[in-house]
Design an enzyme around this catalytic site. Structure first.
Site, short mmCIF file in Angstrom:
data_model
loop_
_atom_site.label_atom_id
_atom_site.label_comp_id
_atom_site.label_asym_id
_atom_site.label_seq_id
_atom_site.Cartn_x
_atom_site.Cartn_y
_atom_site.Cartn_z
N CYS A 100 0.85 -1.21 0.00
CA CYS A 100 0.00 0.00 0.00
C CYS A 100 0.88 1.25 0.00
O CYS A 100 1.72 1.43 0.88
CB CYS A 100 -0.93 0.00 1.20
SG CYS A 100 -1.98 1.47 1.22
N GLY A 201 -1.57 -6.19 -12.27
CA GLY A 201 -1.27 -4.88 -12.84
C GLY A 201 -1.74 -4.77 -14.27
O GLY A 201 -1.26 -5.48 -15.15
C1 LIG Z 1 -9.01 2.21 -4.68
C2 LIG Z 1 -7.93 1.16 -4.50
C3 LIG Z 1 -7.84 0.49 -3.30
C4 LIG Z 1 -6.83 -0.47 -3.12
N1 LIG Z 1 -6.74 -1.12 -1.93
C5 LIG Z 1 -5.79 -2.09 -1.75
C6 LIG Z 1 -5.73 -2.84 -0.54
O1 LIG Z 1 -6.53 -2.66 0.39
N2 LIG Z 1 -4.76 -3.78 -0.43
C7 LIG Z 1 -3.85 -4.02 -1.44
O2 LIG Z 1 -2.99 -4.90 -1.30
N3 LIG Z 1 -3.91 -3.34 -2.60
C8 LIG Z 1 -4.86 -2.39 -2.78
N4 LIG Z 1 -4.95 -1.74 -3.99
C9 LIG Z 1 -4.06 -2.15 -5.10
C10 LIG Z 1 -4.74 -3.19 -5.98
O3 LIG Z 1 -5.03 -4.36 -5.26
C11 LIG Z 1 -3.87 -3.55 -7.21
O4 LIG Z 1 -2.65 -4.06 -6.74
C12 LIG Z 1 -3.58 -2.36 -8.12
O5 LIG Z 1 -4.73 -1.55 -8.32
C13 LIG Z 1 -3.04 -2.83 -9.48
O6 LIG Z 1 -3.97 -3.67 -10.13
P1 LIG Z 1 -4.89 -3.14 -11.37
O7 LIG Z 1 -3.94 -2.57 -12.40
O8 LIG Z 1 -5.64 -4.36 -11.83
O9 LIG Z 1 -5.76 -2.06 -10.82
C14 LIG Z 1 -5.93 -0.77 -4.17
C15 LIG Z 1 -6.06 -0.09 -5.39
C16 LIG Z 1 -7.03 0.87 -5.57
C17 LIG Z 1 -7.13 1.58 -6.90
#
Ligand SMILES: Cc1cc2nc3c(=O)[nH]c(=O)nc-3n(C[C@H](O)[C@H](O)[C@H](O)COP(=O)(O)O)c2cc1C
Length: 319
Positions: A100, A201
């Site tokens: 995070c 990602g």
């Molecule tokens: C609004 C938001 C909240 C997120 N909350 C968490 C979380 O609580 N724990 C975590 O490990 N990653 C969190 N992430 C990261 C996502 O799990 C993920 O790793 C990141 O968005 C990349 O994946 P994507 O390209 O499919 O969005 C969050 C991302 C976003 C945008």
């Protein structure tokens, strides 16, 4: 692949997302064909202080196994105690957040701050693994910034600590959520450890997921933003990876039913005031890209009553 005693084939995980992957959302993921969903990240501290809101986040009643709860914290002993609480509350897997990027988390040494303190990251993993009987997994980023890529070293130290699956969000902390995820690091981590590696990602479609698996050799994938307002992406991607069959997006009526169902669940679990408030952001995602979306969004943002909210949704999808 194996996750503890669970044998799972090319899993597609709904990523942990704070403020998004609450009970209502996880149930919607499962109702639309998804199999695996993480909770939002949950603070070890808040659990140990018996914060009632945080405890409610541990409600996993009726959800399919494996139920995966993500914890964050920076103190090994506290994390171990919190993990025991999570295990007692019916979780099947505990995931530790080491990615995070939010300043208020990082300044406490939690989340992505652990990418700068691998000794502590390893101690936390050890402490949690030793405290519970259920499998423990970790979600990481590549490193703090481009000059500090630690994913390979961290992954093998976590493997040695007894962690049984690693999810790799292929960005650095400095990138937050922008720029392109660098998938080649997912492949490098996969080659470097013997435990399952999940790639994360920039997956926006079932085809993206297949491409990530082919390019990196990862054992499964994780999707976050692509599933906002589009929860059936998880189930469609799972189906595609398992069978090779590409299911079309659901029709208007099914989409409406999913949104209405999502709303009912939010009302049930969080009450009218919070439920109304939270469906607003989800609805804005569900209607993104539609004709007249901006106008509809205004209506959604101002409506104060569940019945008129339902009526707006009907109008948007069935008009
Ligand atoms: C609004 C938001 C909240 C997120 N909350 C968490 C979380 O609580 N724990 C975590 O490990 N990653 C969190 N992430 C990261 C996502 O799990 C993920 O790793 C990141 O968005 C990349 O994946 P994507 O390209 O499919 O969005 C969050 C991302 C976003 C945008």
């Amino acid at each position: 692949m194996k996750l503890g005693n669970y044998s799972i084939n090319k899993p597609v995980f709904m990523a942990p997302m704070a403020g998004i992957t609450d009970k209502a959302f996880r149930e919607i993921i499962q109702l639309t064909g998804g199999k695996y969903a993480f909770t939002e990240m949950i603070s070890d501290n808040a659990l140990l202080h018996q914060n009632s809101k945080t405890y409610r986040m541990l409600n996993l009643d009726g959800e399919q196994e494996p139920r995966i709860v993500q914890l964050f914290g920076s103190d090994p002993e506290q994390m171990a105690k919190a993990a025991i609480i999570v295990e007692e509350n019916n979780a099947n897997v505990i995931d530790i957040n080491m990615g995070c990027p939010t300043p208020k988390i990082v300044k406490n040494g939690e989340g992505a701050a652990l990418l700068k303190n691998l000794n502590l990251a390893e101690k936390i993993a050890h402490a949690v693994v030793n405290a519970v009987k259920i499998p423990v997994t970790v979600k990481i980023r590549l490193g703090w910034d481009d000059s500090g890529i630690v994913a390979l070293e961290l992954a093998s130290r976590l493997e040695d600590a007894g962690i049984c699956m690693i999810s790799v969000h292929a960005r650095t902390r400095e990138q937050y959520y922008s720029g392109k995820a660098d998938w080649k690091w997912i492949g490098k981590v996969k080659k470097n450890v013997h435990i399952p590696v999940i790639g994360n990602g920039d997956i926006q479609s079932p085809q993206d997921a297949l491409r990530m698996i082919r390019e990196t050799g990862c054992d499964g994938v994780m999707i976050a933003r692509g599933a906002l307002g589009n929860p059936w992406l998880i189930g469609r991607t799972q189906h595609f990876l398992e069978t090779g069959e590409f299911l079309p997006e659901p029709g208007e009526e099914s989409k409406l039913n999913v949104l209405l169902n999502h709303f009912e669940k939010l009302l049930e679990y969080k009450g009218e005031k919070i439920g109304l408030n939270e469906i607003r952001k989800h609805a804005a995602w569900y209607i993104k890209g539609r004709r007249n979306a901006a106008e509809y969004r205004k209506e959604i943002m101002t409506t104060q009553n569940p019945n008129s909210m339902r009526a707006i949704f009907q109008k948007i999808f069935l008009e």
